[in-house]
Design an enzyme around this catalytic site. Structure first.
Site, PDB file in Angstrom:
ATOM      1  N   CYS A  16       0.832  -1.202   0.000  1.00 28.22           N
ATOM      2  CA  CYS A  16       0.000   0.000   0.000  1.00 28.22           C
ATOM      3  C   CYS A  16       0.876   1.266   0.000  1.00 28.22           C
ATOM      4  O   CYS A  16       1.697   1.445  -0.887  1.00 28.22           O
ATOM      5  CB  CYS A  16      -0.979  -0.036   1.165  1.00 28.22           C
ATOM      6  SG  CYS A  16      -2.419   1.047   0.901  1.00 28.22           S
ATOM      7  N   LYS A  44     -12.506   7.622  -2.343  1.00 28.28           N
ATOM      8  CA  LYS A  44     -11.725   6.527  -1.792  1.00 28.28           C
ATOM      9  C   LYS A  44     -12.035   5.220  -2.518  1.00 28.28           C
ATOM     10  O   LYS A  44     -13.206   4.875  -2.734  1.00 28.28           O
ATOM     11  CB  LYS A  44     -12.026   6.371  -0.290  1.00 28.28           C
ATOM     12  CG  LYS A  44     -11.168   5.331   0.407  1.00 28.28           C
ATOM     13  CD  LYS A  44     -11.498   5.271   1.903  1.00 28.28           C
ATOM     14  CE  LYS A  44     -10.576   4.307   2.640  1.00 28.28           C
ATOM     15  NZ  LYS A  44     -10.877   4.245   4.090  1.00 28.28           N
ATOM     16  N   HIS A 102      -4.716  -5.258  -0.386  1.00 26.07           N
ATOM     17  CA  HIS A 102      -4.583  -5.871   0.938  1.00 26.07           C
ATOM     18  C   HIS A 102      -5.089  -7.309   1.027  1.00 26.07           C
ATOM     19  O   HIS A 102      -6.105  -7.587   1.675  1.00 26.07           O
ATOM     20  CB  HIS A 102      -5.311  -5.006   1.973  1.00 26.07           C
ATOM     21  CG  HIS A 102      -4.682  -3.667   2.180  1.00 26.07           C
ATOM     22  ND1 HIS A 102      -3.537  -3.499   2.919  1.00 26.07           N
ATOM     23  CD2 HIS A 102      -5.036  -2.446   1.730  1.00 26.07           C
ATOM     24  CE1 HIS A 102      -3.205  -2.208   2.930  1.00 26.07           C
ATOM     25  NE2 HIS A 102      -4.105  -1.561   2.211  1.00 26.07           N
ATOM     26  N   GLU A 146      -3.793  -9.411   2.820  1.00 35.52           N
ATOM     27  CA  GLU A 146      -3.540  -9.843   4.204  1.00 35.52           C
ATOM     28  C   GLU A 146      -4.697  -9.493   5.141  1.00 35.52           C
ATOM     29  O   GLU A 146      -4.703  -9.945   6.301  1.00 35.52           O
ATOM     30  CB  GLU A 146      -2.246  -9.214   4.732  1.00 35.52           C
ATOM     31  CG  GLU A 146      -2.353  -7.792   5.269  1.00 35.52           C
ATOM     32  CD  GLU A 146      -2.437  -6.711   4.198  1.00 35.52           C
ATOM     33  OE1 GLU A 146      -2.550  -5.523   4.545  1.00 35.52           O
ATOM     34  OE2 GLU A 146      -2.377  -7.061   2.982  1.00 35.52           O
TER      35      GLU A 146
END
Length: 308
Positions: free
Chosen positions: A142, A163, A235, A237
């Site tokens: 990121c 966003k 992401h 994770e």
């Protein structure tokens, strides 16, 4: 084989409860193998949450992992207790004499700042250069990935008009890549960011290769062979409820926020989210560790000896 982390680290009991193999110091010492030395440079404010997320995906492989938690030397966290930091973290200035087979650099919630406005950016630039002599391979995630790509390649980050928030379809652009071994052609990845690095700017650089892409949110995973780095802008994770936590936090604060796209069943925040990316998260980090295992020197002292 399991990941080796301190028994008192909060992630330890969480991972055990999920069936992830966690090894005690004594048991690790009895094995006649060299564990992979993996560092986690944690730039996130809620460090325990981030530790658990990354320990989960790197602890699910057949390899023995010795995880070292690293923090910036000149920056004090306001969201994690001093006791936790002192007990489990090394400052970078104390860890930089070591060699690591792999390093993960996390993101940070500071996207609105220009890179050079970040208080610890000079030390972070030092870390980027240090990876070229002391780390066999790096995964920068990121904001951390954007900062590292900017440092080595000058690619700019741009602020998005809204966003990028939710679970977006992605495509596997490089099925033959060792990092995407076993990946589907099409899969879901959680995304939570206000910035992007334009895919055209990345693709125009002959030293960079886009491995994962989304028609909605652009480049996701980029390989940089020259610097032995993967830049992961999204992401895999994340926990099942990470996006929910961000959404609930912003709703409670009265911030302007939309329901994360394609995350809740029926886009209904009252329903529990379903995890549709877990297997690909394990695949990505498992493939990364396997590639490190197959290419890193057995003698850790030789890591970085052929650096530029």
């Amino acid at each position: 084989m399991p990941i080796k982390i301190p028994a008192t680290l909060p992630a330890h009991d969480v991972l055990l409860s999920e069936g992830v193999m966690v090894m005690a110091e004594e048991a690790a010492a009895r094995q006649d193998i060299r564990p992979l030395q993996i560092g986690l440079l944690n730039l996130m404010p809620k460090k325990a949450e981030t530790e658990t997320q990354f320990a989960r995906v790197i602890g699910a492989t057949p390899l023995q992992i010795d995880l070292t938690l690293i923090r910036m030397s000149g920056h004090e966290s306001r969201n994690t207790s001093t006791d936790h930091l002192e007990a489990f973290y090394q400052r970078f200035q104390d860890a930089k004499s070591r060699k690591f087979d792999g390093l993960i650099i996390t993101g940070a919630p500071i996207e609105h700042l220009e890179f050079d406005q970040v208080t610890y950016y000079e030390e972070l630039r030092e870390i980027f250069e240090w990876t070229q002599t002391n780390v066999h391979h790096t995964m920068a995630v990121c904001w951390g990935g954007m900062a590292m790509m900017n440092h080595f390649h000058g690619v700019h980050k741009d602020i998005l008009s809204a966003k990028a928030f939710g679970c977006f379809r992605h495509r596997n652009l490089a099925p033959a890549s060792p990092y995407l071994r076993g990946f589907s052609d099409d899969f879901v990845v959680p995304v939570s960011r206000w910035t992007e690095m334009r895919e055209a700017d990345i693709s125009n650089n002959p030293d960079l290769k886009v491995l994962m892409h989304s028609d909605d949110v652009g480049a996701c995973l980029v390989e940089d062979p020259k610097h032995r780095t993967l830049y992961m802008f999204n992401h895999l994770e994340y926990d099942s409820e990470t996006l929910k936590g961000e959404y609930d936090r912003d709703v409670a604060a009265g911030a302007e926020i939309v329901v994360p796209i394609n995350y809740y069943p029926g886009d209904d925040p009252a329903r529990p989210p379903e995890n549709r990316w877990r297997s690909h998260g394990h695949l990505l980090y498992g493939n990364w560790l396997n590639q490190i295992y197959q290419t890193t020197p057995f003698d850790a002292a030789l890591i970085g000896k052929n650096a530029r």
